[in-house]
Design a protein around this motif. Structure first.
Motif, PDB file in Angstrom:
ATOM      1  N   TRP A  71      -5.962  -4.737  -2.185  1.00  0.00           N
ATOM      2  CA  TRP A  71      -5.752  -3.334  -1.830  1.00  0.00           C
ATOM      3  C   TRP A  71      -7.099  -2.662  -1.569  1.00  0.00           C
ATOM      4  O   TRP A  71      -8.144  -3.092  -2.079  1.00  0.00           O
ATOM      5  N   ASN A  72      -7.059  -1.572  -0.797  1.00  0.00           N
ATOM      6  CA  ASN A  72      -8.170  -0.633  -0.747  1.00  0.00           C
ATOM      7  C   ASN A  72      -8.319  -0.056  -2.155  1.00  0.00           C
ATOM      8  O   ASN A  72      -7.364   0.494  -2.709  1.00  0.00           O
ATOM      9  N   ASP A 132      -7.162   3.525  -2.352  1.00  0.00           N
ATOM     10  CA  ASP A 132      -5.897   3.927  -1.732  1.00  0.00           C
ATOM     11  C   ASP A 132      -4.960   2.719  -1.729  1.00  0.00           C
ATOM     12  O   ASP A 132      -5.026   1.872  -0.850  1.00  0.00           O
ATOM     13  N   GLU A 137      -3.020   1.188   1.323  1.00  0.00           N
ATOM     14  CA  GLU A 137      -3.634   0.245   2.259  1.00  0.00           C
ATOM     15  C   GLU A 137      -3.773  -1.087   1.541  1.00  0.00           C
ATOM     16  O   GLU A 137      -4.489  -1.201   0.553  1.00  0.00           O
ATOM     17  N   ARG A 138      -3.087  -2.101   2.069  1.00  0.00           N
ATOM     18  CA  ARG A 138      -3.029  -3.387   1.385  1.00  0.00           C
ATOM     19  C   ARG A 138      -2.998  -4.522   2.394  1.00  0.00           C
ATOM     20  O   ARG A 138      -2.834  -4.306   3.600  1.00  0.00           O
ATOM     21  N   SER A 156      -5.437  -5.466   6.933  1.00  0.00           N
ATOM     22  CA  SER A 156      -4.641  -4.499   6.180  1.00  0.00           C
ATOM     23  C   SER A 156      -3.431  -4.047   6.992  1.00  0.00           C
ATOM     24  O   SER A 156      -3.352  -4.231   8.212  1.00  0.00           O
ATOM     25  N   ASN A 193      -3.399   1.161   9.305  1.00  0.00           N
ATOM     26  CA  ASN A 193      -4.835   0.942   9.093  1.00  0.00           C
ATOM     27  C   ASN A 193      -5.382  -0.174   9.983  1.00  0.00           C
ATOM     28  O   ASN A 193      -6.317   0.022  10.739  1.00  0.00           O
ATOM     29  N   LEU A 209      -9.876  -6.409   5.554  1.00  0.00           N
ATOM     30  CA  LEU A 209     -10.174  -6.136   4.152  1.00  0.00           C
ATOM     31  C   LEU A 209     -11.217  -7.111   3.629  1.00  0.00           C
ATOM     32  O   LEU A 209     -12.092  -6.743   2.852  1.00  0.00           O
ATOM     33  N   ILE A 225     -14.414  -3.845   2.664  1.00  0.00           N
ATOM     34  CA  ILE A 225     -14.331  -2.500   2.103  1.00  0.00           C
ATOM     35  C   ILE A 225     -14.289  -2.651   0.581  1.00  0.00           C
ATOM     36  O   ILE A 225     -14.212  -3.774   0.067  1.00  0.00           O
ATOM     37  N   LEU A 266     -12.669  -3.190  -2.646  1.00  0.00           N
ATOM     38  CA  LEU A 266     -11.395  -3.862  -2.864  1.00  0.00           C
ATOM     39  C   LEU A 266     -10.969  -3.843  -4.326  1.00  0.00           C
ATOM     40  O   LEU A 266     -11.796  -3.955  -5.239  1.00  0.00           O
ATOM     41  N   SER A 297     -18.802  -0.880   6.653  1.00  0.00           N
ATOM     42  CA  SER A 297     -17.398  -1.267   6.577  1.00  0.00           C
ATOM     43  C   SER A 297     -16.683  -0.937   7.880  1.00  0.00           C
ATOM     44  O   SER A 297     -17.004   0.056   8.544  1.00  0.00           O
ATOM     45  N   ARG A 320     -10.751   2.216  10.185  1.00  0.00           N
ATOM     46  CA  ARG A 320      -9.323   2.008  10.406  1.00  0.00           C
ATOM     47  C   ARG A 320      -9.032   1.983  11.905  1.00  0.00           C
ATOM     48  O   ARG A 320      -9.855   2.366  12.724  1.00  0.00           O
TER      49      ARG A 320
END
Length: 303
Positions: free
Chosen positions: A89-90, A93, A96-97, A119, A123, A127, A233, A235, A278, A281
């Motif tokens: 996941w983010n 957040d 966002e996965r 992701s 998004n 990731l 990002i 994680l 990074s 999106r």
């Protein structure tokens, strides 16, 4: 009136069936436009990298881990052949996965060095990127199987109950749910909603040639093997040490010999990522063909 079972009475083969079957096979996405795998960048960052944390995952259990953007993490076999189910996941957040289906379409059914874990919509960004895989030698075997798939979902207690009419609480879905609930201080039902389809790390799988069913076989992983990722990002990860062990025999029970897994987190060499940032999106504007002003709507995640 009863109707015949179409599986027992298939339709007659039409005229010119061979011509229909001979249609050209096309890869769904032309991926030349994807960002190229920058091996030199990752190798520079790895020179002099330092381990800053590690997380031990006991057999038939799950645990979470945090990886800052620009760091590396390794999933390591430490005692015996063991498969792991990975969620990402983010870290800021959870909506966002990792999106296993789109990752499969952009890369392949099984992943290795140079592939990215993408992701979910809206998004759609990397990731993590796979930067080293000690099982890359395996390739495809005589059964058509490969390692590290993004085909299977994750073993779960609902399917297990459907097939066996028995509760089992250490399926990977439950392990990941417990781990996320504990790490994020969430009610179990809320945590479960964030658990998603996985990357089956070290798992050796394919489809049978006759019935095209998903199959598993004993993983080739051995102590010392690892797969390494670069965090694109910040994680939050979760890993389950699957109750199937090496997935070469039974599944979703306490019979199979299981082993722990280890996650190691490494900080990059100082200054190695000075010009790196990074990924953003997706740049899609999100209007979906609607030209008049959009009303405010609840945000949903997909995939």
């Amino acid at each position: 009136m009863t109707h015949p079972d179409p599986k027992l009475t298939p339709n007659a083969i039409p005229t010119a069936s061979d011509a229909r079957r001979a249609a050209q096979a096309l890869v769904c996405y032309e991926v030349d436009g994807l960002p190229q795998y920058d091996s030199a960048l990752y190798q520079r960052a790895k020179q002099g990298m330092q381990k800053v944390a590690e997380v031990f995952i006991p057999p038939r259990e799950g645990a979470t881990f945090d990886v800052p953007a620009g760091h590396f993490f390794r999933i390591v076999s430490v005692e015996g052949p063991q498969v792991g189910d990975l969620n990402l996941w983010n870290a800021h957040d959870l909506s966002e996965r990792f999106y296993s289906g789109k990752t499969r379409q952009l890369h392949a059914s099984h992943l290795s060095t140079g592939d990215r874990l993408w992701s979910n919509l809206p998004n759609l960004r990397p990731l993590a990127t796979i930067t080293q895989d000690t099982l890359d030698w395996y390739g495809w075997d005589a059964d058509g199987a490969g390692v590290h798939d993004v085909i299977g979902t994750r073993c779960d207690p609902y399917t297990n109950f459907l097939l066996k009419e028995a509760d089992y609480d250490h399926c990977c879905h439950s392990n990941l749910t417990r781990a996320l609930a504990s790490a994020q201080d969430l009610p179990i039902a809320e945590a479960e909603a964030h658990v998603h389809d996985v990357m089956n790390v070290f798992m050796c799988t394919g489809f049978t040639r006759d019935t095209h069913q998903y199959f598993m076989k004993a993983s080739p992983v051995r102590p010392g093997d690892f797969i390494e990722f670069f965090a694109e990002i910040d994680l939050l990860g979760a890993l389950s040490a699957c109750p199937g062990g090496d997935c070469g025999s039974s599944h979703s029970d306490d019979v199979t010999q299981c082993y722990p897994l280890l996650v190691e987190i490494f900080a990059p060499a100082p200054g190695a990522l000075a010009n790196w940032s990074s990924p953003a999106r997706s740049g899609y504007q999100g209007r979906h063909g609607i030209r008049y002003p959009l009303r405010a709507v609840t945000t949903h995640s997909y995939g």
